[in-house]
Design a protein around this motif. Structure first.
Motif, PDB file in Angstrom:
ATOM      1  N   ASN A   1      70.178  98.026 -40.528  1.00 11.33           N
ATOM      2  CA  ASN A   1      70.633  97.508 -41.817  1.00 11.33           C
ATOM      3  C   ASN A   1      71.333  96.164 -41.691  1.00 11.33           C
ATOM      4  N   HIS A   2      71.273  95.549 -40.502  1.00 12.47           N
ATOM      5  CA  HIS A   2      71.928  94.270 -40.274  1.00 12.47           C
ATOM      6  C   HIS A   2      71.023  93.384 -39.429  1.00 12.47           C
ATOM      7  N   LEU A   3      71.385  92.125 -39.343  1.00 12.91           N
ATOM      8  CA  LEU A   3      70.564  91.182 -38.593  1.00 12.91           C
ATOM      9  C   LEU A   3      70.564  91.491 -37.107  1.00 12.91           C
TER      10      LEU A   3
ATOM     11  N   GLY B   1      69.485  99.180 -49.277  1.00 16.30           N
ATOM     12  CA  GLY B   1      68.577  99.195 -48.145  1.00 16.30           C
ATOM     13  C   GLY B   1      67.118  99.266 -48.534  1.00 16.30           C
ATOM     14  N   GLU B   2      66.778  98.764 -49.707  1.00 17.52           N
ATOM     15  CA  GLU B   2      65.374  98.753 -50.139  1.00 17.52           C
ATOM     16  C   GLU B   2      64.600  97.630 -49.463  1.00 17.52           C
ATOM     17  N   ILE B   3      65.312  96.717 -48.847  1.00 17.77           N
ATOM     18  CA  ILE B   3      64.738  95.705 -47.974  1.00 17.77           C
ATOM     19  C   ILE B   3      65.767  95.467 -46.883  1.00 17.77           C
ATOM     20  N   SER B   4      65.307  95.280 -45.668  1.00 19.66           N
ATOM     21  CA  SER B   4      66.243  95.047 -44.569  1.00 19.66           C
ATOM     22  C   SER B   4      66.573  93.563 -44.468  1.00 19.66           C
ATOM     23  N   PRO B   5      67.763  93.209 -43.971  1.00 20.48           N
ATOM     24  CA  PRO B   5      68.114  91.796 -43.803  1.00 20.48           C
ATOM     25  C   PRO B   5      67.130  91.042 -42.912  1.00 20.48           C
TER      26      PRO B   5
END
Length: 448
Positions: free
Chosen positions: A122-124, A239-243
């Protein structure tokens, strides 16, 4: 027979770039589960606007899973208790999930013990790997960004698994309609649907559209009347799209550089929670514990309802109530007004945003409010007091005001930011700018 595995979903409601889903699908039959847990977060239980989004997001995810021959199991109660019960019912060999950084989720993850398999996604970058020289978490964004930049670009996003093996027997599931996530009597969310379509498909579509406009983002992002922001924040929050999917969708060129730093700010706010998990309740700078906040229910209500007499502030607060969202520049102006002009505790505003924003994120919301207040470990100085009338004119907010404050719809460009006459019952200023500024500065001097 291969035992099934549980996929525990939280704010990661997607199939694309879902590391926990990919690993679960490789391990055996997958049982995707969402648990509506209002116990673990306590007073930080999901706000009303977020619940509206969650209803539609879960519905969209359920349909996407069904298209893969799977289904979404819904349970309600303590996530730890429900997952343990579900594992016993199904004989699941493991629980796969994406790592979260809110303190209540860290606590839940620890209680689930060895059967829980956590994945970063969920993060870069994995936030526990972006640390200071001594191995601690960064408390200053600029230093965090330098360290994160060394790891960029992020890894390429994972594709959706071709198939999701189903268990021989599906466990029981609650019905989404029975959760009463949508408001009724009255339905205060009638303005949400025209602005928002929750779900992964819409998130991916918006990312594609924004990629074509990202070059204009630095110049347009502060202009509320032209809406130069991505409007992807609620999709990122759920979280429907990840970073990293969004990073790669925008490319790594100079056009996207400014937005990359905004994605990094999300990572920073989550990272800061590892060092200061109670940041949503406690001043980052203890000196501000002595500040004498005003307690005025009338002034707080005027701010919440968009009746302060400052058109740019009122436009933002009415947009928030109507759509569950507010333009980022206006968020800063409205927050500064509550804190510095009205001298009301930043936590009052933080809680209002938590309940009314569809994108209310514990880390982002807490850190942003403390940044504006000057109480945070990385923040504006207390003496930095935004002038709402000047900000409105500087960023050409006239048409934005006309859209959200209909009393001022016919006011001229010359008067729209600070009309001398108050047409159609529009209120007088709740306090003068100079008076408010002097009061705030005096409050700051008193705690030095």
């Amino acid at each position: 027979m291969v035992n099934p595995v549980i996929l525990w979903l939280r704010q990661d409601l997607r199939l694309h770039d879902q590391p926990a889903l990919v690993s679960a699908a490789q391990a055996g039959p997958v049982i995707p589960v969402y648990v509506l847990d209002d116990e673990a977060p306590g007073r930080w239980r999901m706000g009303a606007a977020q619940r509206w989004w969650l209803h539609h997001a879960l519905n969209a995810l359920g349909e996407a899973l069904a298209a893969k021959g799977s289904r979404l199991i819904l349970r309600r109660g303590s996530a730890v208790r429900e997952l343990q019960k579900l594992a016993d019912e199904t004989g699941a060999s493991a629980i796969h999930a994406i790592r979260h950084y809110e303190p209540w989720w860290i606590d839940a993850e620890e209680k689930l013990g060895e059967r829980l398999c956590l994945h970063d996604g969920n993060h870069l970058a994995p936030l526990r790997d972006v640390t200071t020289g001594s191995g601690g978490q960064f408390k200053i964004y600029s230093a965090f960004w330098r360290a994160l930049s060394e790891r960029m670009p992020p890894e390429k996003p994972l594709p959706v698994p071709h198939s999701l093996p189903a268990p021989d027997h599906w466990p029981s599931s609650e019905k989404l309609s029975g959760w009463d996530l949508l408001p009724t009597n009255p339905n205060w969310a009638t303005g949400f649907a025209p602005d928002w379509t929750p779900g992964e498909a819409e998130a991916l579509r918006k990312a594609k559209d924004f990629a074509e406009e990202v070059g204009d983002y630095p110049a347009r992002r502060d202009m509320p009347a032209v809406e130069g922001t991505s409007r992807l924040s609620p999709h990122l929050h759920f979280g429907e799209i990840s970073p990293r999917s969004l990073w790669h969708a925008l490319g790594s060129g100079a056009n996207a550089a400014k937005f990359h730093k905004e994605l990094a700010w999300r990572d920073f706010t989550s990272s800061l929670l590892l060092a200061m998990p109670d940041y949503g309740d406690r001043n980052g700078r203890p000196a501000f514990d002595k500040l004498k906040w005003r307690k005025s229910a009338a002034d707080l209500k005027a701010w919440q309802q968009g009746c302060t007499g400052y058109p740019i502030v009122d436009a933002g607060m009415r947009q928030l109530w109507t759509t569950g969202w507010m333009h980022n520049r206006v968020r800063m102006i409205a927050a500064s007004f509550l804190i510095k002009h009205l001298l009301i505790d930043w936590r009052e505003g933080e809680r209002w945003f938590w309940d009314t924003l569809v994108d209310a994120d514990y880390g982002n919301n807490s850190v942003n409010w403390q940044w504006v207040a000057g109480t945070g470990v990385d923040s504006n100085m207390w003496g930095r007091i935004m002038a709402p009338l000047g900000q409105s004119e500087k960023f050409d907010a006239g048409d934005y005001i006309r859209q959200w404050v209909p009393e001022l719809r016919d006011v001229s460009d010359a008067q729209i930011h600070d009309p001398e006459d108050r047409p159609n019952g529009y209120p007088e200023k709740i306090i003068g700018h100079r008076e408010a500024r002097e009061r705030a500065l005096a409050a700051g001097r008193a705690i030095r």
